[in-house]
Design a protein around this motif. Structure first.
Motif, PDB file in Angstrom:
ATOM      1  N   MET A   1       0.897  -1.181  -0.111  1.00 46.99           N
ATOM      2  CA  MET A   1      -0.049  -0.074   0.040  1.00 46.99           C
ATOM      3  C   MET A   1       0.958   1.334  -0.135  1.00 46.99           C
ATOM      4  SD  MET A   1      -3.000  -0.877  -0.229  1.00 46.99           S
ATOM      5  CE  MET A   1      -3.911   0.557   0.208  1.00 46.99           C
ATOM      6  N   LYS A   2       2.060   1.243   0.782  1.00 48.99           N
ATOM      7  CA  LYS A   2       2.769   2.194   0.657  1.00 48.99           C
ATOM      8  C   LYS A   2       3.491   2.519  -0.677  1.00 48.99           C
ATOM      9  CE  LYS A   2       6.953   4.104   2.989  1.00 48.99           C
ATOM     10  NZ  LYS A   2       8.012   3.857   4.043  1.00 48.99           N
ATOM     11  N   THR A   3       3.837   1.435  -1.532  1.00 49.84           N
ATOM     12  CA  THR A   3       4.484   1.661  -2.685  1.00 49.84           C
ATOM     13  C   THR A   3       3.472   2.099  -3.549  1.00 49.84           C
ATOM     14  OG1 THR A   3       5.812  -0.127  -2.328  1.00 49.84           O
ATOM     15  CG2 THR A   3       5.652   0.365  -4.580  1.00 49.84           C
ATOM     16  N   LEU A   4       2.213   1.786  -3.553  1.00 45.21           N
ATOM     17  CA  LEU A   4       1.219   2.007  -4.511  1.00 45.21           C
ATOM     18  C   LEU A   4       0.622   3.675  -4.313  1.00 45.21           C
ATOM     19  CD1 LEU A   4      -1.323  -0.928  -4.407  1.00 45.21           C
ATOM     20  CD2 LEU A   4       0.426  -0.320  -6.291  1.00 45.21           C
ATOM     21  N   THR A   5       0.937   4.054  -3.024  1.00 39.46           N
ATOM     22  CA  THR A   5       0.237   5.300  -2.564  1.00 39.46           C
ATOM     23  C   THR A   5       1.473   6.267  -3.202  1.00 39.46           C
ATOM     24  OG1 THR A   5      -0.655   4.673  -0.629  1.00 39.46           O
ATOM     25  CG2 THR A   5       0.128   6.897  -0.777  1.00 39.46           C
ATOM     26  N   ILE A   6       2.964   5.983  -3.017  1.00 38.91           N
ATOM     27  CA  ILE A   6       3.791   6.659  -3.476  1.00 38.91           C
ATOM     28  C   ILE A   6       3.657   6.988  -5.249  1.00 38.91           C
ATOM     29  CG2 ILE A   6       6.391   6.817  -3.940  1.00 38.91           C
ATOM     30  CD1 ILE A   6       6.690   5.481  -1.162  1.00 38.91           C
ATOM     31  N   PHE A   7       3.561   5.817  -5.928  1.00 39.74           N
ATOM     32  CA  PHE A   7       3.492   5.797  -7.329  1.00 39.74           C
ATOM     33  C   PHE A   7       2.353   6.913  -7.711  1.00 39.74           C
ATOM     34  CE2 PHE A   7       6.401   2.360  -7.457  1.00 39.74           C
ATOM     35  CZ  PHE A   7       7.408   2.896  -8.507  1.00 39.74           C
ATOM     36  N   THR A   8       1.355   6.624  -6.979  1.00 42.15           N
ATOM     37  CA  THR A   8      -0.067   7.563  -7.271  1.00 42.15           C
ATOM     38  C   THR A   8       0.247   8.869  -7.119  1.00 42.15           C
ATOM     39  OG1 THR A   8      -1.335   5.540  -6.477  1.00 42.15           O
ATOM     40  CG2 THR A   8      -2.383   7.792  -6.586  1.00 42.15           C
ATOM     41  N   VAL A   9       0.754   9.242  -5.797  1.00 49.69           N
ATOM     42  CA  VAL A   9       1.291  10.715  -5.747  1.00 49.69           C
ATOM     43  C   VAL A   9       2.265  11.116  -6.769  1.00 49.69           C
ATOM     44  CG1 VAL A   9       2.338  12.064  -4.112  1.00 49.69           C
ATOM     45  CG2 VAL A   9       0.742  10.414  -3.222  1.00 49.69           C
ATOM     46  N   ILE A  10       3.075  10.457  -7.222  1.00 50.18           N
ATOM     47  CA  ILE A  10       4.160  10.989  -8.013  1.00 50.18           C
ATOM     48  C   ILE A  10       3.458  11.093  -9.571  1.00 50.18           C
ATOM     49  CG2 ILE A  10       6.190  10.357  -9.411  1.00 50.18           C
ATOM     50  CD1 ILE A  10       7.270   8.752  -6.842  1.00 50.18           C
ATOM     51  N   PHE A  11       2.512  10.302  -9.950  1.00 47.93           N
ATOM     52  CA  PHE A  11       2.113  10.495 -11.217  1.00 47.93           C
ATOM     53  C   PHE A  11       0.678  11.124 -11.225  1.00 47.93           C
ATOM     54  CE2 PHE A  11       4.896   6.588 -11.548  1.00 47.93           C
ATOM     55  CZ  PHE A  11       5.688   7.253 -12.721  1.00 47.93           C
ATOM     56  N   THR A  12       0.338  11.687 -10.249  1.00 47.63           N
ATOM     57  CA  THR A  12      -1.025  12.433 -10.017  1.00 47.63           C
ATOM     58  C   THR A  12      -0.753  13.668 -11.003  1.00 47.63           C
ATOM     59  OG1 THR A  12      -1.460  11.590  -7.822  1.00 47.63           O
ATOM     60  CG2 THR A  12      -2.370  13.739  -8.564  1.00 47.63           C
ATOM     61  N   PRO A  13       0.168  14.554 -11.048  1.00 43.45           N
ATOM     62  CA  PRO A  13       0.341  15.571 -11.663  1.00 43.45           C
ATOM     63  C   PRO A  13       0.264  15.541 -13.279  1.00 43.45           C
ATOM     64  CG  PRO A  13       2.057  15.904 -10.077  1.00 43.45           C
ATOM     65  CD  PRO A  13       1.505  14.444  -9.895  1.00 43.45           C
ATOM     66  N   ALA A  14       0.863  14.202 -13.617  1.00 41.65           N
ATOM     67  CA  ALA A  14       0.829  13.752 -14.908  1.00 41.65           C
ATOM     68  C   ALA A  14      -0.635  13.362 -15.404  1.00 41.65           C
ATOM     69  CB  ALA A  14       1.819  12.831 -15.318  1.00 41.65           C
ATOM     70  N   THR A  15      -1.318  12.834 -14.386  1.00 39.07           N
ATOM     71  CA  THR A  15      -2.876  12.528 -14.659  1.00 39.07           C
ATOM     72  C   THR A  15      -3.563  13.536 -14.743  1.00 39.07           C
ATOM     73  OG1 THR A  15      -2.154  10.546 -13.819  1.00 39.07           O
ATOM     74  CG2 THR A  15      -4.511  10.931 -14.081  1.00 39.07           C
ATOM     75  N   VAL A  16      -3.535  14.751 -13.962  1.00 39.85           N
ATOM     76  CA  VAL A  16      -4.393  15.550 -13.743  1.00 39.85           C
ATOM     77  C   VAL A  16      -4.126  16.514 -15.185  1.00 39.85           C
ATOM     78  CG1 VAL A  16      -4.710  18.187 -12.605  1.00 39.85           C
ATOM     79  CG2 VAL A  16      -4.402  15.815 -11.386  1.00 39.85           C
ATOM     80  N   ILE A  17      -2.715  16.890 -15.510  1.00 42.32           N
ATOM     81  CA  ILE A  17      -2.464  17.600 -16.766  1.00 42.32           C
ATOM     82  C   ILE A  17      -3.080  17.033 -17.990  1.00 42.32           C
ATOM     83  CG2 ILE A  17      -0.663  18.545 -17.925  1.00 42.32           C
ATOM     84  CD1 ILE A  17       0.912  18.933 -15.377  1.00 42.32           C
TER      85      ILE A  17
ATOM     86  N   LYS B   1      11.298  14.002   2.862  1.00 37.42           N
ATOM     87  CA  LYS B   1      10.538  14.161   3.957  1.00 37.42           C
ATOM     88  C   LYS B   1      10.761  12.706   4.849  1.00 37.42           C
ATOM     89  CE  LYS B   1       7.908  17.678   4.309  1.00 37.42           C
ATOM     90  NZ  LYS B   1       7.597  18.404   5.684  1.00 37.42           N
ATOM     91  N   GLY B   2      11.316  11.733   3.956  1.00 37.56           N
ATOM     92  CA  GLY B   2      11.664  10.335   4.473  1.00 37.56           C
ATOM     93  C   GLY B   2      10.493   9.448   4.323  1.00 37.56           C
ATOM     94  N   TRP B   3       9.518   9.844   3.309  1.00 38.18           N
ATOM     95  CA  TRP B   3       8.355   8.974   3.308  1.00 38.18           C
ATOM     96  C   TRP B   3       8.463   8.042   2.241  1.00 38.18           C
ATOM     97  CZ3 TRP B   3       4.587  13.778   2.893  1.00 38.18           C
ATOM     98  CH2 TRP B   3       4.534  14.455   3.895  1.00 38.18           C
ATOM     99  N   THR B   4       9.508   7.868   1.605  1.00 46.71           N
ATOM    100  CA  THR B   4       9.800   6.942   0.310  1.00 46.71           C
ATOM    101  C   THR B   4      10.424   5.547   1.003  1.00 46.71           C
ATOM    102  OG1 THR B   4      11.841   7.877  -0.239  1.00 46.71           O
ATOM    103  CG2 THR B   4       9.848   8.536  -1.498  1.00 46.71           C
ATOM    104  N   GLY B   5      11.273   5.857   2.197  1.00 49.19           N
ATOM    105  CA  GLY B   5      11.835   4.811   2.652  1.00 49.19           C
ATOM    106  C   GLY B   5      12.923   3.992   1.583  1.00 49.19           C
ATOM    107  N   ASP B   6      12.538   2.730   1.779  1.00 47.47           N
ATOM    108  CA  ASP B   6      13.395   1.943   0.835  1.00 47.47           C
ATOM    109  C   ASP B   6      12.575   1.201  -0.213  1.00 47.47           C
ATOM    110  OD1 ASP B   6      12.024   0.222   2.344  1.00 47.47           O
ATOM    111  OD2 ASP B   6      13.661  -0.998   2.958  1.00 47.47           O
ATOM    112  N   MET B   7      11.181   2.045  -0.643  1.00 50.37           N
ATOM    113  CA  MET B   7      10.720   1.225  -1.472  1.00 50.37           C
ATOM    114  C   MET B   7      11.017   1.528  -3.025  1.00 50.37           C
ATOM    115  SD  MET B   7       7.709   0.313  -0.190  1.00 50.37           S
ATOM    116  CE  MET B   7       8.627  -0.346   1.129  1.00 50.37           C
ATOM    117  N   LEU B   8      11.730   2.861  -3.255  1.00 48.44           N
ATOM    118  CA  LEU B   8      12.058   2.935  -4.691  1.00 48.44           C
ATOM    119  C   LEU B   8      13.593   3.045  -4.822  1.00 48.44           C
ATOM    120  CD1 LEU B   8       9.790   6.172  -5.054  1.00 48.44           C
ATOM    121  CD2 LEU B   8       9.323   3.491  -5.655  1.00 48.44           C
ATOM    122  N   ILE B   9      14.365   2.744  -3.821  1.00 44.39           N
ATOM    123  CA  ILE B   9      15.757   2.644  -4.037  1.00 44.39           C
ATOM    124  C   ILE B   9      16.619   1.409  -3.832  1.00 44.39           C
ATOM    125  CG2 ILE B   9      16.410   5.088  -3.477  1.00 44.39           C
ATOM    126  CD1 ILE B   9      16.953   4.315  -0.708  1.00 44.39           C
TER     127      ILE B   9
END
Length: 404
Positions: A276-292, A333-341
């Motif tokens: 859920m954390k990984t999906l939330t991060i990807f959702t937040v990252i690609f939200t601007p592209a979706t909106v635009i 902010k430290g919210w990604t943790g080790d999800m994406l690295i």
């Protein structure tokens, strides 16, 4: 029915009733060979052919009542019984009595459970069973020698109870091996399907606990009926220690299975939170592209940069920039943790730096020992030199003042 009477030097006797297996009557069809191949051979060997009610069972029951009239009511009660039942009669004309039925497992097959009927007083023990394997085990040399040393019939029943628990120990040993394999599989590769295996081990433990409870009840019933007269015997002490050992094993196995269930539950929750954390991060990252892209795709005219050749390039660059800024903000902010690295990347880097520093300090220590001085002496000498250098400027003005 086979009736055997065994008398022992301590003036007590053992009446063993061996029920005969009922065979098919003349004219009844035998099982087909095709059906026999489909079934388990071991179960077919222990399963009698079906007979009509009253063909031979009534005659065997009547014969047993004539041989043992004091056990007539017990024989009537245990006829066809396939459940555990233990009755204590502390005061009768024959003295204290304990009688009933104990369901026991004969072999390592969990479905191979047979009834063991018993009736015991101070000087007489009556057992009734159908399976010949029990009679063979009771007539072993070590069991026979122990029965000859018994002073009372209840003590002999406790000796037989220890023999009955033999397959129980073997079953627990096999259960322990399967539980150890489950723990190793959970440690090496914690798959999602391990929960089904853990539940199977839990059912196995419930099976053994269900068989063990009536044995403890029989042990307590003998103690209740015969009181201090049985508690000082060697057979009672042996079976007491054996039951305590089995009870300790069952509690330990239950605790291990509960621990495995808790660990699997914790790992499942961690995995769910991780996903859920990984999906939330990807959702937040690609939200601007979706909106635009949603705003840019509406059917309105005119749209900014819609008619120019460089509009699409600017729009893509803007989307990529916003996405990178959001990712950098989440990372700071430290919210990604080790999800994406990559999991454990920063920890491995820190461990590598620590190892390098430790090796460097170790080499410096070896070099100091080879040169004949220790790090502590070097620090002491350097401290003395520094103190002397600080004290030297203060001494010179005093010398000049004395000369004047």
């Amino acid at each position: 029915m086979i009736h055997r009477v065994l008398r022992y030097p301590a003036q007590w006797d053992w009446q063993m009733l061996q029920l005969e297996r009922q065979h098919a009557e003349i004219g009844q069809k035998l099982p087909k060979r095709k059906d026999n191949r489909k079934n388990n051979e071991s179960l077919l060997a222990a399963r009698p052919y079906p007979v009509q009610a009253g063909s031979g069972a009534d005659s065997q029951k009547l014969e047993a009542k004539l041989l043992l009239p004091e056990c007539a009511s017990w024989l009537e009660e245990c006829d066809g019984r396939t459940t555990n039942q233990i009755t204590v009669a502390p005061a009768t004309e024959h003295g204290p009595l304990v009688h009933g039925t104990l369901m026991i497992q004969i072999s390592d097959v969990q479905t191979d459970i047979q009834p063991f009927h018993f009736w015991v007083s101070g000087k007489r023990l009556v057992t009734m069973h159908e399976d010949m394997r029990l009679a063979i085990r009771f007539q072993a040399d070590d069991v026979t020698s122990r029965l000859e040393t018994c002073d009372t019939a209840p003590e002999a029943l406790l000796v037989m109870l220890g023999v009955i628990l033999g397959p129980f120990h073997e079953g627990l040993d096999g259960f322990e091996n399967r539980l150890g394999d489950l723990e190793n599989n959970m440690r090496s590769a914690n798959r999602t399907g391990l929960m089904d295996t853990i539940i199977e081990r839990r059912y196995d433990l419930l099976h053994w606990s269900h068989l063990f409870t009536p044995v403890r009840e029989l042990h307590g019933s003998v103690k209740e009926a015969f009181l201090d007269g049985i508690m000082e015997n060697e057979a009672y002490k042996r079976i007491t220690h054996k039951l305590e050992r089995i009870d300790t094993l069952l509690k330990h196995y239950s605790l291990e299975i509960d621990t495995l269930i808790s660990m699997d539950d914790a790992i499942s929750n961690f995995r769910g939170n991780d996903i859920m954390k990984t999906l939330t991060i990807f959702t937040v990252i690609f939200t601007p592209a979706t909106v635009i892209s949603a705003l840019w795709g509406v059917n309105l005219e005119p749209l900014p940069w819609d008619k120019t050749w460089w509009g699409f390039t600017i729009l893509c660059a803007f989307i990529i920039g916003i996405t990178i800024l959001i990712y950098v903000w989440l990372w700071k902010k430290g919210w990604t943790g080790d999800m994406l690295i990559g999991r454990g990347g920063s920890g491995k880097l820190a461990a590598t730096r620590s190892d390098r520093h430790s090796r460097k300090k170790y080499k410096e220590t070896l070099a100091d020992e080879d040169s004949g001085r220790s790090p502590s002496s070097e620090r002491t000498s350097s401290a003395k030199t520094a103190s002397q250098e600080q004290a030297a400027p203060a001494a010179k003005p005093l010398t000049r003042s004395r000369r004047l």
